[in-house]
Scaffold this motif. Structure first.
Motif, PDB file in Angstrom:
ATOM      1  N   PHE A 103       5.116  -0.239   8.150  1.00 10.46           N
ATOM      2  CA  PHE A 103       5.349   0.987   7.393  1.00 10.46           C
ATOM      3  C   PHE A 103       6.837   1.226   7.182  1.00 10.46           C
ATOM      4  N   GLY A 104       7.157   1.890   6.068  1.00  8.24           N
ATOM      5  CA  GLY A 104       8.490   2.419   5.877  1.00  8.24           C
ATOM      6  C   GLY A 104       8.635   3.726   6.642  1.00  8.24           C
ATOM      7  N   ASP A 124      -2.851  -9.227  10.592  1.00  8.77           N
ATOM      8  CA  ASP A 124      -3.606  -7.974  10.587  1.00  8.77           C
ATOM      9  C   ASP A 124      -2.743  -6.791  10.996  1.00  8.77           C
ATOM     10  N   LYS A 125      -1.576  -6.733  10.480  1.00 10.54           N
ATOM     11  CA  LYS A 125      -0.646  -5.679  10.896  1.00 10.54           C
ATOM     12  C   LYS A 125       0.004  -5.069   9.655  1.00 10.54           C
ATOM     13  N   LEU A 126       0.036  -3.715   9.631  1.00  2.00           N
ATOM     14  CA  LEU A 126       0.723  -3.012   8.553  1.00  2.00           C
ATOM     15  C   LEU A 126       2.126  -2.656   9.016  1.00  2.00           C
ATOM     16  N   LEU A 176       1.302  -5.360   4.247  1.00  3.84           N
ATOM     17  CA  LEU A 176       0.372  -6.064   5.119  1.00  3.84           C
ATOM     18  C   LEU A 176       0.967  -7.427   5.446  1.00  3.84           C
ATOM     19  N   TYR A 183       0.392   5.050   1.628  1.00  2.00           N
ATOM     20  CA  TYR A 183      -0.387   5.997   2.420  1.00  2.00           C
ATOM     21  C   TYR A 183       0.221   7.377   2.252  1.00  2.00           C
ATOM     22  N   ARG A 216      -3.539   0.788  -3.284  1.00  2.00           N
ATOM     23  CA  ARG A 216      -3.072  -0.549  -2.917  1.00  2.00           C
ATOM     24  C   ARG A 216      -2.762  -1.309  -4.194  1.00  2.00           C
ATOM     25  N   PHE A 250       0.839  -1.193   0.000  1.00  2.00           N
ATOM     26  CA  PHE A 250       0.000   0.000   0.000  1.00  2.00           C
ATOM     27  C   PHE A 250       0.876   1.245   0.000  1.00  2.00           C
ATOM     28  N   TYR A 264       4.093   7.227   2.686  1.00  2.00           N
ATOM     29  CA  TYR A 264       4.562   6.026   3.375  1.00  2.00           C
ATOM     30  C   TYR A 264       4.167   4.789   2.572  1.00  2.00           C
ATOM     31  N   LEU A 321      -5.111   6.349   3.124  1.00  2.49           N
ATOM     32  CA  LEU A 321      -4.719   5.429   2.067  1.00  2.49           C
ATOM     33  C   LEU A 321      -4.738   6.129   0.714  1.00  2.49           C
ATOM     34  N   LEU A 358      -3.203  10.786   8.208  1.00  4.26           N
ATOM     35  CA  LEU A 358      -2.685   9.766   7.306  1.00  4.26           C
ATOM     36  C   LEU A 358      -3.863   9.065   6.612  1.00  4.26           C
TER      37      LEU A 358
END
Lengths: 114, 109
Positions: free
Chosen positions: B99-100, B95-97, B90, B36, B49, B34, B86, B46, B44
């Motif tokens: 992120f960079g 159920d966790k994103l 996933l 964001y 995707r 994704f 960002y 979306l 923040l």
């Protein structure tokens, strides 16, 4: 449609204290996730709640705990605060148990620990 | 280990120039990725995707499994594109994103 709201927006605590942050999810959403965003970093997953049960947790110690209420609002509690806990805490809500990756974020609570 | 890398902290371009925001990932399974975006004084949100294969606000991103990349591109940048971007992965079944660290895009007039 009401978006995700968080309170307080800013707060200052001292080391060793405890803090509670609150989040109201977007209407129609039953899943809430909490993220910690340190300065200059991307958000880091703390945990997620679905229908009042913890549904996944990141690499955070047990002093980070949470709750979700029947109306799907949520709290993040942090005990024994440390200086490194200073960060922006983001709440995000989504529909359903399976995380589609589409999260709706609040504006965050900025915590400063002195 | 699952990881998302955004090598550039800041990318500055002039209006009308092409933009490419880099994102590389490390993931053992089939990734869902994704982008964001956070505009000034906004939350923040979306942007797009990879599974949707859509173009949002002129931005596209193609998943390249061979290069483990998911770069965000736009052929002609606009001033209103200035924001923090960002890339996120996933993590399957958790159920966790992930992120960079984000890239700030500045588009000058």
């Amino acid at each position: 449609e009401t978006g995700v709201t968080q309170s307080p927006t800013h707060l200052i605590k001292t080391r060793g204290q405890q803090v509670t942050l609150r989040c109201s999810s977007q209407s129609g959403h039953n899943t809430v996730s909490w993220y910690q965003q340190a300065l200059g970093q991307g958000p880091q997953f703390i945990f997620q709640y679905y229908r009042e049960e913890e549904n996944g947790r990141g690499n955070f110690p047990p002093r980070f705990s949470g709750l979700q209420f029947p109306n799907y609002s949520s709290e993040l509690n942090v005990n024994a605060l440390e200086l490194d806990d200073s960060a922006l805490y983001l709440c995000a809500s989504s529909r359903g148990q399976g995380n589609t990756g589409e999260l709706f974020f609040g504006e965050g609570s900025r915590l400063t620990v002195l | 280990a699952q990881r998302v890398t955004q090598p550039e902290k800041l990318l500055s371009v002039f209006k009308g120039a092409p933009v490419e925001l880099k994102c590389n990932y490390s993931y053992s399974g089939s990734p869902e990725l994704f982008w964001y975006v956070q505009y000034s004084r906004q939350r923040l949100q979306l942007l797009l995707r990879h599974i949707s294969r859509e173009s949002i606000k002129g931005f596209t991103a193609d998943l390249n499994k061979g290069e483990t990349s998911f770069h965000l591109k736009k052929p002609f940048a606009q001033e209103e594109d200035s924001a923090m971007y960002y890339c996120a992965l996933l993590k399957y079944n958790t159920d966790k994103l992930i992120f960079g660290t984000g890239t700030r895009l500045q588009v000058f007039p």
